[in-house]
Design a protein around this motif. Structure first.
Motif, PDB file in Angstrom:
ATOM      1  N   UNK A 128       0.806  -1.209   0.000  1.00 44.85           N
ATOM      2  CA  UNK A 128       0.000   0.000   0.000  1.00 44.85           C
ATOM      3  C   UNK A 128       0.840   1.260   0.000  1.00 44.85           C
ATOM      4  N   UNK A 129       0.179   2.396  -0.149  1.00 45.45           N
ATOM      5  CA  UNK A 129       0.870   3.682  -0.159  1.00 45.45           C
ATOM      6  C   UNK A 129       1.555   3.945   1.175  1.00 45.45           C
ATOM      7  N   UNK A 130       1.092   3.306   2.236  1.00 48.38           N
ATOM      8  CA  UNK A 130       1.712   3.486   3.546  1.00 48.38           C
ATOM      9  C   UNK A 130       3.136   2.931   3.576  1.00 48.38           C
ATOM     10  N   UNK A 131       3.466   2.067   2.614  1.00 50.50           N
ATOM     11  CA  UNK A 131       4.828   1.534   2.523  1.00 50.50           C
ATOM     12  C   UNK A 131       5.697   2.345   1.563  1.00 50.50           C
ATOM     13  N   UNK A 132       5.173   3.482   1.113  1.00 52.60           N
ATOM     14  CA  UNK A 132       5.914   4.386   0.225  1.00 52.60           C
ATOM     15  C   UNK A 132       6.355   5.618   1.011  1.00 52.60           C
ATOM     16  N   UNK A 133       7.623   5.951   0.947  1.00 54.48           N
ATOM     17  CA  UNK A 133       8.114   7.146   1.638  1.00 54.48           C
ATOM     18  C   UNK A 133       7.546   8.389   0.955  1.00 54.48           C
ATOM     19  N   UNK A 134       6.830   9.200   1.709  1.00 55.32           N
ATOM     20  CA  UNK A 134       6.192  10.390   1.167  1.00 55.32           C
ATOM     21  C   UNK A 134       6.672  11.623   1.927  1.00 55.32           C
ATOM     22  N   UNK A 135       7.129  12.623   1.194  1.00 52.60           N
ATOM     23  CA  UNK A 135       7.523  13.897   1.812  1.00 52.60           C
ATOM     24  C   UNK A 135       6.242  14.683   2.097  1.00 52.60           C
ATOM     25  N   UNK A 136       5.806  14.679   3.343  1.00 55.70           N
ATOM     26  CA  UNK A 136       4.540  15.295   3.731  1.00 55.70           C
ATOM     27  C   UNK A 136       4.737  16.798   3.931  1.00 55.70           C
ATOM     28  N   UNK A 137       4.027  17.602   3.159  1.00 58.07           N
ATOM     29  CA  UNK A 137       4.135  19.051   3.281  1.00 58.07           C
ATOM     30  C   UNK A 137       3.252  19.608   4.384  1.00 58.07           C
ATOM     31  N   UNK A 138       2.109  18.966   4.617  1.00 55.13           N
ATOM     32  CA  UNK A 138       1.179  19.458   5.642  1.00 55.13           C
ATOM     33  C   UNK A 138       0.288  18.312   6.059  1.00 55.13           C
ATOM     34  N   UNK A 139      -0.095  18.309   7.324  1.00 59.79           N
ATOM     35  CA  UNK A 139      -1.027  17.291   7.795  1.00 59.79           C
ATOM     36  C   UNK A 139      -1.964  17.886   8.830  1.00 59.79           C
ATOM     37  N   UNK A 140      -3.143  17.321   8.911  1.00 62.69           N
ATOM     38  CA  UNK A 140      -4.137  17.736   9.906  1.00 62.69           C
ATOM     39  C   UNK A 140      -4.833  16.479  10.417  1.00 62.69           C
ATOM     40  N   UNK A 141      -4.990  16.366  11.740  1.00 59.79           N
ATOM     41  CA  UNK A 141      -5.592  15.167  12.314  1.00 59.79           C
ATOM     42  C   UNK A 141      -6.705  15.519  13.282  1.00 59.79           C
ATOM     43  N   UNK A 142      -7.657  14.591  13.423  1.00 57.93           N
ATOM     44  CA  UNK A 142      -8.676  14.692  14.449  1.00 57.93           C
ATOM     45  C   UNK A 142      -8.683  13.384  15.221  1.00 57.93           C
ATOM     46  N   UNK A 143      -9.189  13.427  16.461  1.00 58.01           N
ATOM     47  CA  UNK A 143      -9.038  12.312  17.393  1.00 58.01           C
ATOM     48  C   UNK A 143     -10.385  11.936  17.996  1.00 58.01           C
TER      49      UNK A 143
END
Length: 272
Positions: A64-79
């Protein structure tokens, strides 16, 4: 009667088991972001029977894409402390541009399920650079404790927005201002300036019934994300085909302020 009582007790036990602390979910999200940035699933705490799906399709987590190294520019999370679950939106503009929505469910401090809507070039209104620019302009501050909406109110706001696609006369609790970020297109913008906007959707060619809804709800941030199946849009499929989609809402005092929508296409721009 005994069966009914047993099921009731099981429901209570399951709810109690699911709940967890916000601090744990924040730490777990940090671990997810680290794993995604280096493409190493092995650093995550997974249950032995963890499930993994992308765009509504179960696949091997190692592929899956989770096994691909991705340069994350921005992230937002909710809990979601009630479900012991998280939602994270990732924007990446370098190398392979992506906008990804991911929901993760935990059990006994281990990941039991990961599900992502993964969009890139050719998906509906996709523009990672535009998405990055506009999402960084928005303010998603926590809601003061005495002014927080209940889970029911937050879910109802998101549901009303999706329900209106099949019932145009249905009232939707839209605030002013309200802005919708659809792929990389911003409805409340002129050039580089934010403008007041109602987020009201136009009428679809036919009433749409948006099903398969899965929720992550965060009362502290006044946010709800709904994974769903968007019918009709993909022209290469039958009208009842459910296109993988996710809608993230920021709600305050029962009114929607921000909407982020990403939608996967089987053909470029879903054939439209």
């Amino acid at each position: 009667m005994l069966c009914s009582v047993s099921l009731s007790l099981l429901a209570v036990a399951t709810t109690a088991h699911a709940a967890c602390s916000r601090a744990f979910l924040q730490e777990a999200t940090a671990a997810y972001l680290q794993a995604q940035s280096v493409g190493k699933v092995g650093i995550l705490a997974l249950t032995s029977n963890v499930s993994y799906a992308e765009n509504n399709t179960p696949i091997d987590i190692q592929k899956g894409v989770i096994s691909e190294a991705i340069a994350i520019d921005f992230n937002r999370s909710i809990y979601d402390t009630v479900q012991c679950a998280t939602f994270t939106e990732l924007t990446a503009t370098q190398q392979h541009p992506y906008v990804i929505h991911t929901r993760i469910l935990y059990s006994d401090e281990k990941i039991r399920a990961i599900e992502s809507v993964v969009t890139d070039t050719g998906d509906w209104a996709f523009n990672a650079t535009g998405h990055l620019y506009w999402t960084k302009q928005e303010v998603w501050d926590p809601i003061p404790e005495g002014k927080r909406d209940s889970r029911a109110v937050l879910q109802a706001a998101g549901d009303a927005y999706l329900d209106q696609w099949g019932a145009p006369s249905l009232a939707v609790p839209l605030g002013t201002p309200c802005a919708r970020l659809e792929g990389g297109f911003y409805t409340a913008s002129t050039g580089s300036t934010l403008q007041a906007n109602t987020c009201k959707m136009g009428a679809f060619p036919q009433p749409l019934k948006v099903g398969d809804r899965r929720y992550i709800i965060d009362e502290e941030l006044g946010a709800v994300d709904i994974f769903n199946g968007f019918p009709w849009l993909e022209q290469s499929k039958p009208a009842n085909y459910s296109t993988p989609s996710s809608n993230l809402f920021k709600v305050h005092e029962g009114l929607i302020r921000y909407i982020h929508e990403i939608t996967v296409c089987a053909t470029p721009r879903c054939g439209l």
